[in-house]
Design a protein around this motif. Sequence first.
Motif, short mmCIF file in Angstrom:
data_model
loop_
_atom_site.label_atom_id
_atom_site.label_comp_id
_atom_site.label_asym_id
_atom_site.label_seq_id
_atom_site.Cartn_x
_atom_site.Cartn_y
_atom_site.Cartn_z
N ALA A 1 -29.64 26.87 9.13
CA ALA A 1 -29.23 28.01 8.30
C ALA A 1 -27.91 28.52 8.83
O ALA A 1 -27.57 28.31 10.01
CB ALA A 1 -30.27 29.13 8.35
N VAL A 2 -27.14 29.17 7.96
CA VAL A 2 -25.81 29.62 8.37
C VAL A 2 -25.70 31.13 8.20
O VAL A 2 -26.15 31.70 7.22
CB VAL A 2 -24.71 28.88 7.58
CG1 VAL A 2 -25.01 28.86 6.10
CG2 VAL A 2 -23.34 29.47 7.82
N ARG A 3 -25.12 31.75 9.22
CA ARG A 3 -24.95 33.20 9.18
C ARG A 3 -23.50 33.55 9.48
O ARG A 3 -22.90 32.99 10.40
CB ARG A 3 -25.87 33.84 10.22
CG ARG A 3 -26.01 35.33 10.05
CD ARG A 3 -27.01 35.91 11.00
NE ARG A 3 -26.52 35.78 12.35
CZ ARG A 3 -27.28 35.94 13.45
NH1 ARG A 3 -28.55 36.21 13.33
NH2 ARG A 3 -26.76 35.81 14.63
N SER A 4 -22.96 34.47 8.69
CA SER A 4 -21.57 34.91 8.92
C SER A 4 -21.56 36.37 9.36
O SER A 4 -21.31 36.69 10.51
CB SER A 4 -20.73 34.70 7.66
OG SER A 4 -20.59 33.33 7.41
N GLY A 5 -21.85 37.29 8.40
CA GLY A 5 -21.87 38.71 8.75
C GLY A 5 -23.26 39.23 9.05
O GLY A 5 -23.42 40.36 9.50
N GLY B 1 -19.47 39.23 -4.67
CA GLY B 1 -19.35 40.60 -4.18
C GLY B 1 -18.52 41.52 -5.08
O GLY B 1 -17.64 41.08 -5.81
N TYR B 2 -18.81 42.80 -4.96
CA TYR B 2 -18.10 43.81 -5.75
C TYR B 2 -18.00 45.08 -4.92
O TYR B 2 -18.67 45.21 -3.88
CB TYR B 2 -18.85 44.13 -7.06
CG TYR B 2 -19.99 45.07 -6.82
CD1 TYR B 2 -21.13 44.65 -6.13
CD2 TYR B 2 -19.89 46.42 -7.19
CE1 TYR B 2 -22.15 45.54 -5.84
CE2 TYR B 2 -20.92 47.31 -6.90
CZ TYR B 2 -22.04 46.86 -6.22
OH TYR B 2 -23.04 47.75 -5.93
N GLY B 3 -17.20 46.02 -5.37
CA GLY B 3 -17.07 47.26 -4.63
C GLY B 3 -16.27 48.31 -5.36
O GLY B 3 -16.09 48.25 -6.58
N VAL C 1 -21.75 24.78 4.01
CA VAL C 1 -21.27 25.88 4.86
C VAL C 1 -19.82 26.19 4.47
O VAL C 1 -18.93 25.34 4.64
CB VAL C 1 -21.32 25.50 6.35
CG1 VAL C 1 -20.88 26.69 7.21
CG2 VAL C 1 -22.71 25.03 6.74
N VAL C 2 -19.57 27.36 3.97
CA VAL C 2 -18.20 27.76 3.65
C VAL C 2 -17.45 28.00 4.95
O VAL C 2 -17.89 28.79 5.80
CB VAL C 2 -18.17 29.05 2.79
CG1 VAL C 2 -16.73 29.51 2.56
CG2 VAL C 2 -18.89 28.83 1.48
N THR C 3 -16.32 27.33 5.11
CA THR C 3 -15.53 27.52 6.33
C THR C 3 -14.21 28.23 6.02
O THR C 3 -13.49 28.62 6.95
CB THR C 3 -15.27 26.17 7.00
OG1 THR C 3 -14.91 25.22 6.01
CG2 THR C 3 -16.51 25.68 7.73
C1 LIG Z 1 -25.21 47.60 4.49
C2 LIG Z 1 -24.92 46.65 3.39
C3 LIG Z 1 -23.97 46.97 2.47
C4 LIG Z 1 -23.65 46.10 1.43
N1 LIG Z 1 -22.69 46.45 0.53
C5 LIG Z 1 -22.37 45.60 -0.47
C6 LIG Z 1 -21.35 45.92 -1.40
O1 LIG Z 1 -20.74 46.99 -1.33
N2 LIG Z 1 -21.07 45.02 -2.38
C7 LIG Z 1 -21.73 43.82 -2.47
O2 LIG Z 1 -21.42 43.03 -3.36
N3 LIG Z 1 -22.69 43.50 -1.59
C8 LIG Z 1 -23.02 44.35 -0.60
N4 LIG Z 1 -24.00 44.01 0.28
C9 LIG Z 1 -24.70 42.74 0.13
C10 LIG Z 1 -23.89 41.64 0.82
O3 LIG Z 1 -22.79 41.28 0.02
C11 LIG Z 1 -24.78 40.41 1.01
O4 LIG Z 1 -25.85 40.76 1.84
C12 LIG Z 1 -23.99 39.25 1.61
O5 LIG Z 1 -24.65 38.05 1.31
C13 LIG Z 1 -23.84 39.41 3.11
O6 LIG Z 1 -23.04 38.40 3.64
P1 LIG Z 1 -23.04 38.19 5.22
O7 LIG Z 1 -22.20 37.03 5.52
O8 LIG Z 1 -22.75 39.49 5.87
O9 LIG Z 1 -24.60 37.91 5.49
P2 LIG Z 1 -25.40 36.70 6.11
O10 LIG Z 1 -26.74 37.26 6.40
O11 LIG Z 1 -24.66 36.05 7.20
O12 LIG Z 1 -25.50 35.69 4.90
C14 LIG Z 1 -26.10 36.03 3.66
C15 LIG Z 1 -26.46 34.73 2.91
O13 LIG Z 1 -25.28 33.95 2.73
C16 LIG Z 1 -25.38 32.73 3.46
N5 LIG Z 1 -24.11 32.49 4.14
C17 LIG Z 1 -23.52 33.27 5.06
N6 LIG Z 1 -22.38 32.71 5.48
C18 LIG Z 1 -22.25 31.56 4.80
C19 LIG Z 1 -21.27 30.54 4.81
N7 LIG Z 1 -20.21 30.62 5.60
N8 LIG Z 1 -21.45 29.47 3.99
C20 LIG Z 1 -22.54 29.39 3.19
N9 LIG Z 1 -23.49 30.32 3.14
C21 LIG Z 1 -23.35 31.41 3.95
C22 LIG Z 1 -26.52 32.91 4.44
O14 LIG Z 1 -27.11 31.68 4.79
C23 LIG Z 1 -27.44 33.84 3.68
O15 LIG Z 1 -28.20 33.10 2.75
C24 LIG Z 1 -24.33 44.87 1.32
C25 LIG Z 1 -25.31 44.54 2.27
C26 LIG Z 1 -25.61 45.42 3.29
C27 LIG Z 1 -26.67 45.08 4.30
#
Ligand SMILES: Cc1cc2nc3c(=O)[nH]c(=O)nc-3n(C[C@H](O)[C@H](O)[C@H](O)COP(=O)(O)OP(=O)(O)OC[C@H]3O[C@@H](n4cnc5c(N)ncnc54)[C@H](O)[C@@H]3O)c2cc1C
Length: 548
Positions: free
Chosen positions: A105-109, A184-186, A243-245
């Motif tokens: 599994a892949v995690r970014s933020g 994503g949106y905001g 995996v998006v790089t």
């Molecule tokens: C506090 C909070 C505020 C938020 N606010 C907003 C907002 O304002 N607008 C909005 O649109 N969304 C918002 N979100 C939702 C957010 O956009 C999603 O949770 C997003 O998927 C988080 O990305 P991440 O990389 O931080 O999370 P991660 O937990 O790292 O990843 C989320 C998903 O994407 C996959 N993923 C991560 N990195 C990659 C990669 N490099 N390549 C392929 N797959 C990957 C993971 O495997 C997982 O399935 C919010 C979430 C939280 C918790």
Amino acid sequence: MGQKKQNQLSRRGLLAGAGAVAIGGAGLASTLGAGSAVAAPGPGAPQPTAFGPVTIRTGDPRYENLVRGNNFRFVGRPDEIRVVGSTDQVVRAVSDAVRSGRRVAVRSGGHCFESFTADPAVRVLLELSPMDAVGYDVGRRAFAVQPGATLARVYRTLLSGWGVTIPAGGCPEVGTGGHIAGGGYGPLSRRYGSVVDHLWGVEVVVVNRDGTARAVVATRAPDDPHQDLWWAHTGGGGGNFGVVTRYWLRSPDATGTDPSRLLPASPREMLEDLVVWAWDDRMTEQAFTGLLRNFGTWHERNSAPGSPHAGLYAVLIPAHKKAGTFMMVTQTDADIPNADDLVTDFVSAVTTGTGVNPVVNTRRTLPWLHATTWPGLGEPGTVFDRRYKIKAGYLRRSFTDAQLSAIYRNLTNSTGGSRSGMVLVGYGGQVRTVPAGATAIAQRDVVMKAVYQTIWTDEADDAANLAWVRNLYRDVYAATGGVPVSGEVSDGSFINYPDTDLADPAWNTSGVAWHTLYYKDNYPRLQQVKARWDPRNVFHHALAIEPA
Ligand SMILES: Cc1cc2nc3c(=O)[nH]c(=O)nc-3n(C[C@H](O)[C@H](O)[C@H](O)COP(=O)(O)OP(=O)(O)OC[C@H]3O[C@@H](n4cnc5c(N)ncnc54)[C@H](O)[C@@H]3O)c2cc1C
């Protein structure tokens, strides 16, 4: 990244203490400054190797620090965490996992609402946070953003280098890795669309049928043979295809080579308005539902693309009565003509006829970067208090009267907590200009997102909190099998706000599949992309796209 701050003292964070959450560090890779250029890093090209790879296993003192994401409900136990710093390292890590038959599994933020990266079956967790460079790629005439970059890092770098920005999320610690792929949106989306409307290309590490991993670049260029892979990353959701790089960002109508004209200009200052209402005797069902109805009606009427109101972004956060108060935050670019009047008219449209006066009504201007990147903004709870369950739905118009009554009932019942409630987020505007199939975001003809949430501290309270938010959602969507089936009022849900209950027949009795709720008619195409680019189904999770 190790330098994320869990700052609990933002103004909104303090107000969130009354029950509300708004959803709406430097790594070791270098951030490129103004005017610097990234060499076009096609697959196979040399990659920066400033970091890693690092492999961390159980027993390593670093393990517990890295295994946890944003939602403390889900903590995985992978055999190893591979912390990677370049595309080549990702290719190697994915190859190793596939060769050894271990689920990856892949995690970014780390901001996923659900357990996608923390599933007990995941044996290798790829941690991409060191890949956080943001810069201008001269060769591709687009801004290159690595997936570990937080939104705050992107906003700060784009603003300081070129005075531009992207219409992405309002929460600075979210990672671009999952956020962009999920559509994503905001706060700027009503004005400039979804962030994926500015996505020019993506570099993805994919796995061939024979198990070899490789990096592929896919762009929106109509003659790009990989265009389908780009399309899948315009709202298909993370964790599905590879995996998006790297992402590349450039607005669709941008011309020329001046980077400062290739994305929307970042606002100079934001006008921010805060209104707080008390949950006292005057907040009757009629007054409360009146506020929500007015908020919805205003968005129904003022969300046409190009409308003078498209620059206004508002978030209404009706917290459970036990919170004591609830609030609405409104933002607009302070340089828009009549910005002050627009906000005044909006606040008055929301309050009109309700008979309740706010206990707080303040307004101020702030530099845009400060209004957008304050640490902790929008985070659920605090570092002590970060177990949460969030559900969501799109809205084409205001809730019906029956739905508003259901909301009032659940937000005033005895089972909700002081950190339970809803968030109604303004959307529409420019996002409505894009046809439903042009990107993977199928819900374009919508004006709001509704978020249903509850936040708590102790595991012992899981069941009660889950029951509260599930019952609220089921009551609101009682007429359509407990979920937001597309129709006159609702239009399914948003994959960046994933909710595994939509795939659970106990909570979705609509007969409409979870993937139709998220992707509508775009799902079959996403399945084809999945079959082409991830034929071994290496990348999957609880709401993953199934290969065609
Ligand atoms: C506090 C909070 C505020 C938020 N606010 C907003 C907002 O304002 N607008 C909005 O649109 N969304 C918002 N979100 C939702 C957010 O956009 C999603 O949770 C997003 O998927 C988080 O990305 P991440 O990389 O931080 O999370 P991660 O937990 O790292 O990843 C989320 C998903 O994407 C996959 N993923 C991560 N990195 C990659 C990669 N490099 N390549 C392929 N797959 C990957 C993971 O495997 C997982 O399935 C919010 C979430 C939280 C918790």
